[in-house]
Design an enzyme around this catalytic site. Structure first.
Site, PDB file in Angstrom:
ATOM      1  N   HIS A  71     -14.251  -4.237   8.484  1.00 40.80           N
ATOM      2  CA  HIS A  71     -13.579  -3.693   7.298  1.00 40.80           C
ATOM      3  C   HIS A  71     -13.683  -4.629   6.106  1.00 40.80           C
ATOM      4  CE1 HIS A  71     -12.080  -0.458   9.717  1.00 40.80           C
ATOM      5  NE2 HIS A  71     -11.361  -1.263  10.472  1.00 40.80           N
ATOM      6  N   GLU A  82      -2.813   7.083   7.788  1.00 35.09           N
ATOM      7  CA  GLU A  82      -3.773   7.872   7.014  1.00 35.09           C
ATOM      8  C   GLU A  82      -4.674   8.624   7.965  1.00 35.09           C
ATOM      9  OE1 GLU A  82      -5.998   5.223   4.508  1.00 35.09           O
ATOM     10  OE2 GLU A  82      -4.325   4.938   3.121  1.00 35.09           O
ATOM     11  N   LYS A 102       0.816  -1.206   0.000  1.00 34.84           N
ATOM     12  CA  LYS A 102       0.000   0.000   0.000  1.00 34.84           C
ATOM     13  C   LYS A 102       0.863   1.275   0.000  1.00 34.84           C
ATOM     14  CE  LYS A 102      -3.682  -2.194   2.719  1.00 34.84           C
ATOM     15  NZ  LYS A 102      -4.703  -2.690   1.835  1.00 34.84           N
ATOM     16  N   ARG A 121      -6.589  -7.909  -9.535  1.00 35.32           N
ATOM     17  CA  ARG A 121      -7.232  -9.204  -9.810  1.00 35.32           C
ATOM     18  C   ARG A 121      -8.703  -8.949 -10.076  1.00 35.32           C
ATOM     19  NH1 ARG A 121      -9.969  -9.275  -4.780  1.00 35.32           N
ATOM     20  NH2 ARG A 121      -8.694  -8.470  -3.088  1.00 35.32           N
TER      21      ARG A 121
HETATM   22  P1  ADP Z   1     -12.557  -7.964  -2.490  1.00 37.98           P
HETATM   23  O1  ADP Z   1     -11.812  -6.666  -2.331  1.00 37.98           O
HETATM   24  O2  ADP Z   1     -12.551  -8.559  -3.846  1.00 37.98           O
HETATM   25  O3  ADP Z   1     -13.889  -7.957  -1.841  1.00 37.98           O
HETATM   26  P2  ADP Z   1     -11.605  -9.416  -0.257  1.00 37.98           P
HETATM   27  O4  ADP Z   1     -10.788  -8.459   0.495  1.00 37.98           O
HETATM   28  O5  ADP Z   1     -12.905  -9.849   0.299  1.00 37.98           O
HETATM   29  O6  ADP Z   1     -11.698  -8.964  -1.754  1.00 37.98           O
HETATM   30  O7  ADP Z   1     -10.717 -10.666  -0.546  1.00 37.98           O
HETATM   31  C1  ADP Z   1     -10.993 -11.531  -1.603  1.00 37.98           C
HETATM   32  C2  ADP Z   1     -10.345 -12.835  -1.312  1.00 37.98           C
HETATM   33  O8  ADP Z   1      -8.955 -12.670  -1.196  1.00 37.98           O
HETATM   34  C3  ADP Z   1     -10.813 -13.463  -0.033  1.00 37.98           C
HETATM   35  O9  ADP Z   1     -10.852 -14.851  -0.215  1.00 37.98           O
HETATM   36  C4  ADP Z   1      -9.747 -13.075   0.952  1.00 37.98           C
HETATM   37  O10 ADP Z   1      -9.654 -14.042   1.966  1.00 37.98           O
HETATM   38  C5  ADP Z   1      -8.527 -13.059   0.066  1.00 37.98           C
HETATM   39  N1  ADP Z   1      -7.525 -12.069   0.454  1.00 37.98           N
HETATM   40  C6  ADP Z   1      -7.587 -10.738   0.347  1.00 37.98           C
HETATM   41  N2  ADP Z   1      -6.451 -10.155   0.742  1.00 37.98           N
HETATM   42  C7  ADP Z   1      -5.629 -11.145   1.116  1.00 37.98           C
HETATM   43  C8  ADP Z   1      -4.295 -11.201   1.619  1.00 37.98           C
HETATM   44  N3  ADP Z   1      -3.554 -10.122   1.799  1.00 37.98           N
HETATM   45  N4  ADP Z   1      -3.781 -12.402   1.892  1.00 37.98           N
HETATM   46  C9  ADP Z   1      -4.505 -13.526   1.691  1.00 37.98           C
HETATM   47  N5  ADP Z   1      -5.755 -13.530   1.213  1.00 37.98           N
HETATM   48  C10 ADP Z   1      -6.310 -12.368   0.924  1.00 37.98           C
HETATM   49  P1  ADP Z   2      -7.777  -4.071   2.575  1.00 43.59           P
HETATM   50  O1  ADP Z   2      -6.512  -4.329   1.847  1.00 43.59           O
HETATM   51  O2  ADP Z   2      -7.866  -4.831   3.841  1.00 43.59           O
HETATM   52  O3  ADP Z   2      -8.969  -4.160   1.689  1.00 43.59           O
HETATM   53  P2  ADP Z   2      -8.165  -1.166   2.473  1.00 43.59           P
HETATM   54  O4  ADP Z   2      -7.074  -0.188   2.532  1.00 43.59           O
HETATM   55  O5  ADP Z   2      -8.815  -1.392   1.168  1.00 43.59           O
HETATM   56  O6  ADP Z   2      -7.634  -2.554   3.056  1.00 43.59           O
HETATM   57  O7  ADP Z   2      -9.267  -0.757   3.556  1.00 43.59           O
HETATM   58  C1  ADP Z   2     -10.314  -1.624   3.911  1.00 43.59           C
HETATM   59  C2  ADP Z   2     -11.463  -0.824   4.509  1.00 43.59           C
HETATM   60  O8  ADP Z   2     -11.036  -0.069   5.655  1.00 43.59           O
HETATM   61  C3  ADP Z   2     -12.057   0.226   3.587  1.00 43.59           C
HETATM   62  O9  ADP Z   2     -13.015  -0.319   2.713  1.00 43.59           O
HETATM   63  C4  ADP Z   2     -12.661   1.208   4.576  1.00 43.59           C
HETATM   64  O10 ADP Z   2     -13.877   0.721   5.095  1.00 43.59           O
HETATM   65  C5  ADP Z   2     -11.673   1.205   5.713  1.00 43.59           C
HETATM   66  N1  ADP Z   2     -10.672   2.276   5.548  1.00 43.59           N
HETATM   67  C6  ADP Z   2      -9.499   2.172   4.912  1.00 43.59           C
HETATM   68  N2  ADP Z   2      -8.832   3.339   4.927  1.00 43.59           N
HETATM   69  C7  ADP Z   2      -9.601   4.228   5.603  1.00 43.59           C
HETATM   70  C8  ADP Z   2      -9.459   5.609   5.992  1.00 43.59           C
HETATM   71  N3  ADP Z   2      -8.375   6.310   5.695  1.00 43.59           N
HETATM   72  N4  ADP Z   2     -10.468   6.174   6.690  1.00 43.59           N
HETATM   73  C9  ADP Z   2     -11.574   5.470   7.025  1.00 43.59           C
HETATM   74  N5  ADP Z   2     -11.755   4.175   6.704  1.00 43.59           N
HETATM   75  C10 ADP Z   2     -10.780   3.547   6.014  1.00 43.59           C
HETATM   76 MG    MG Z   3      -9.356  -3.045   0.051  1.00 38.68          MG
END
Ligand code: ADP
Ligand code: ADP
Ligand code: MG
Length: 678
Positions: A235, A200, A116, A300
């Site tokens: 989240h 952030e 990130k 992906r």
């Molecule tokens: P999306 O953003 O498509 O909703 P999710 O965050 O729900 O994706 O993750 C989609 C799939 O990828 C899930 O099966 C989750 O367990 C897996 N996944 C997401 N991030 C990771 C990670 N950093 N390591 C392992 N599995 C991950």
């Molecule tokens: P992941 O890789 O686990 O999907 P993200 O960075 O996409 O992580 O964040 C997952 C969720 O966390 C977001 O969909 C949002 O709900 C919350 N989030 C992330 N960043 C922020 C932020 N700066 N302020 C408020 N909520 C956040």
């Molecule tokens: Mg995300």
């Protein structure tokens, strides 16, 4: 186009990829673990290769073995699905080295977007708006603290390598920062192998809006509009919809162009998603005051891609395959259009009332709504990789199925989703189905007052809700039981409603029932009326509800119940001593308590065991002089076309049997004498 591909995944996404491949006449190879030997995705493919043990590290993450399987079966390309190896740049590279096409972006793009912090530095250069924050390489704790103080609180610490909603800490004030940092770093090193973090500004009442992008090898890149994924728990996304409610044309274009810039900055090819966090500076009803910031890019296909397919009428897996085969994007930006509104619900094996703890078990019952057509603009679509009798194992994630609906408007889609969820019947594993219906019913969701705290905000109405109520639950459980006792020649719909004659011979008499409902004992009394009708009394004392009960059954075993002024069509499944009742307005569980064993309790005080209803003695399991333990079966009676076991209410000795097998007895007749041990 490819002739054969290998799908390096499992579950619904492997089935979904296989379906498109089949449509395009591409042969498919499945891979599977021990736990998945009989899984749907294996059946969905033309051939399959066993990888190893059930744990992902022994199977779906063994990329040398997966590549060898592709070579051995003559597959030309590998589709990684999502999760597992989908964002592993080493795997993407290894595929290329083995002469296989990785159906996904170039390894360099995965790498660039994988962390990130690094990706934010790149995005900054590309002019993509970022959440105010710190994403530098220097991880000195004092520097991080100073940066958080500068950004202001609440602040969010994120593991740079994080994903799946893990590795995040909200910090409310400066004094809490050091402890939160240490705990975030611990989780990050354990889960992702790196303790690097970024900081952030924690956006208040934000929405999660993401843009689907697509690039090809000819340098084209388009956006397929947005998805709103604000409804989250831990989240993680729960409901996703497209288009985003309240989105203006101007903002859609700005966000779309920002996402395309982000993709172009890393020479992106294939399907990707650019996630933005959106600040609602003017409140829920002022889309023109929304500010968006880049959060991360997922390199992906995304779980929620079907909502984009529903509104665009496209098959994104087909696009992935075409692009991977070197074809240009099938459509240009100006040819893309939004039609109507789509919503996806993730049906997960979990317990919403226990902090969404994942659940495992056997899908004893798994019924789903009728689907209109597969993929594209179908009105109701179910993507799943399971079937009735299958297991939700602890090895993989807890998503059972995705339910996707499409409608002309958001309101129509929402109503259709609710109706479709009502037709999802799962028994044997705890699920979030009723919870999802609860979310749909909240004012916030219905009125599209969306933000990532919606579930928290609506907590009071979302948890521990009872959609059916006691009287209907009792009526349903009784109907299920006595319909089972009726002769099985019931034909035509609701014939029980016309079937009054059968009871005349028995005369009028009461039949007591006992239940447990939400942990509370409930008494009910069913009276067979002389005219063949039924009369039900639920509860005792003040809260008593009483009235005629009409029951019937359709040939598909669906039950019809009329009680207390309303007629309901229900499905009732008995599993492990519980009646699971599904009605259009919701589902509930009620536990019948063995009334006969129970009745014995009071009636046995003087050592008497009496017939609870008129019927025939079938057999005695004991003889005079036998010592018996509490709960042991003493006699079997037949009444109401059903056998009832009469159990010992306490430890004791049988003194005398008062009837013989075959004897007809009246209600209250003493069957045997039991001397209860002191
Ligand atoms: P999306 O953003 O498509 O909703 P999710 O965050 O729900 O994706 O993750 C989609 C799939 O990828 C899930 O099966 C989750 O367990 C897996 N996944 C997401 N991030 C990771 C990670 N950093 N390591 C392992 N599995 C991950
Ligand atoms: P992941 O890789 O686990 O999907 P993200 O960075 O996409 O992580 O964040 C997952 C969720 O966390 C977001 O969909 C949002 O709900 C919350 N989030 C992330 N960043 C922020 C932020 N700066 N302020 C408020 N909520 C956040
Ligand atoms: Mg995300």
């Amino acid at each position: 186009m490819f002739k054969k591909i290998l799908i390096a995944n499992r579950g619904e996404i492997a089935c979904r990829v296989a379906a498109t491949a089949r449509r395009l006449a591409i042969r498919t190879v499945a891979v599977y673990s021990d736990a998945d030997a009989h899984a749907n995705h294996v059946r969905a493919c033309d051939e399959s290769v066993h990888l190893g043990g059930s744990a992902p590290k022994d199977s779906y993450l063994r990329w040398e073995k997966i590549i060898a399987a592709a070579k051995a079966t003559g597959a030309e390309a590998i589709h990684p699905g999502y999760g597992f190896l989908s964002e592993n740049e080493d795997f993407a590279r290894a595929c290329a080295q083995a002469g296989l096409v990785f159906i996904g972006p170039p390894a360099e793009a995965i790498l660039a977007m994988g962390l990130k912090a690094e990706s934010k530095r790149l995005m900054e250069q590309a002019g993509v708006p970022l959440v105010p924050g710190y994403h530098g390489a220097d991880q000195n704790p004092e520097l991080l603290q100073r940066e958080a103080d500068r950004i202001g609180y609440p602040a969010l610490i994120k593991a740079s390598a994080g994903g799946g909603g893990k590795g995040m800490r909200i910090v409310e004030k400066s004094e809490d920062f050091a402890a939160a940092l240490a705990s975030c770093q611990r989780e990050a090193i354990n889960s992702f192998g790196s303790d690097a973090v970024l900081i952030e500004k924690y956006v208040q009442r934000p929405r999660h809006i993401e843009i689907q992008v697509f690039g090809d090898t000819q340098g084209n890149c388009v956006y397929l509009f947005e998805r709103d994924c604000s409804v989250q728990r831990r989240h993680q996304k729960v409901l996703e919809e497209a288009p985003a409610p309240g989105m203006t044309e101007a903002m859609r274009q700005q966000m779309g162009e920002a996402a395309v810039n982000a993709a172009r900055a890393v020479n992106y090819v294939g399907a990707g998603t650019v996630e933005f966090i959106v600040e609602q500076t003017g409140g829920y009803d002022a889309p023109e005051a929304m500010k968006f910031y880049f959060m991360e890019m997922n390199t992906r296909l995304q779980v929620e891609h079907p909502v984009t397919e529903a509104i665009t009428g496209l098959d994104l897996v087909e696009w992935q395959l075409r692009v991977a085969a070197g074809e240009p994007l099938p459509l240009q930006q100006e040819q893309l259009q939004i039609h109507g509104h789509a919503i996806e619900a993730r049906i997960c094996a979990e317990n919403p009332d226990n902090n969404f703890l994942p659940a495992t078990g056997t899908l004893h019952v798994y019924r789903k709504p009728a689907q209109h057509t597969a993929f594209q603009r179908s009105r109701v679509r179910v993507d799943d990789g399971v079937r009735e009798g299958g297991e939700i194992s602890p090895f993989y994630d807890s998503m059972i199925a995705k339910l996707i609906v499409h409608g002309a408007t958001r309101a129509e889609a929402l109503a259709r989703l609710d109706a479709a969820l009502a037709e999802v019947h799962i028994v044997g594993v705890a699920t979030n189905v009723q919870f999802l219906r609860g979310v749909l019913a909240t004012e916030s969701f219905a009125q599209a007052k969306l933000d990532t705290a919606l579930i928290e905000r609506e907590r009071a109405v979302l948890f521990k809700r009872e959609p059916l109520g006691l009287p209907l639950a009792v009526a349903a459980a009784i109907a299920q039981q006595i319909l089972g006792e009726w002769p099985q020649n019931v034909s035509g719909p609701a014939s029980g409603f016309d079937r009054r004659d059968g009871w005349r011979a028995l005369g009028s008499y009461p039949r007591p029932f006992a239940f447990e409902f939400h942990g509370e004992p409930v008494q009910a009394l069913l009276r067979y009326e002389g005219n063949g009708g039924l009369h039900l009394t639920v509860g005792e004392g003040d809260g008593t509800i009483a009235g005629p009960l009409l029951i019937g059954q359709f040939p598909d075993r669906r039950i019809e119940v009329e009680f207390h002024g309303a007629r309901h069509t229900l499905d009732v499944y008995v599993h492990q001593g519980q009646a699971h009742v599904f009605a259009p307005q919701g589902a509930t569980r009620i536990t019948p308590v063995d009334r006969l064993a129970h009745a014995g309790d009071t009636q046995a005080e003087g050592g008497r065991l009496t017939a609870p209803m008129p019927g025939k003695v079938v057999s005695f399991a004991v003889k005079a002089g036998d010592t018996v333990a509490k709960g042991q079966a003493l006699a079997v009676m037949e009444a109401m076309k059903m056998e009832h076991t009469i159990a010992a209410p306490a430890d004791g000795t049988v003194q005398e049997l008062l009837y013989a097998p075959g004897d007809q007895v009246t209600e209250g007749a003493e069957l045997l004498k039991l001397a209860v041990s002191a």
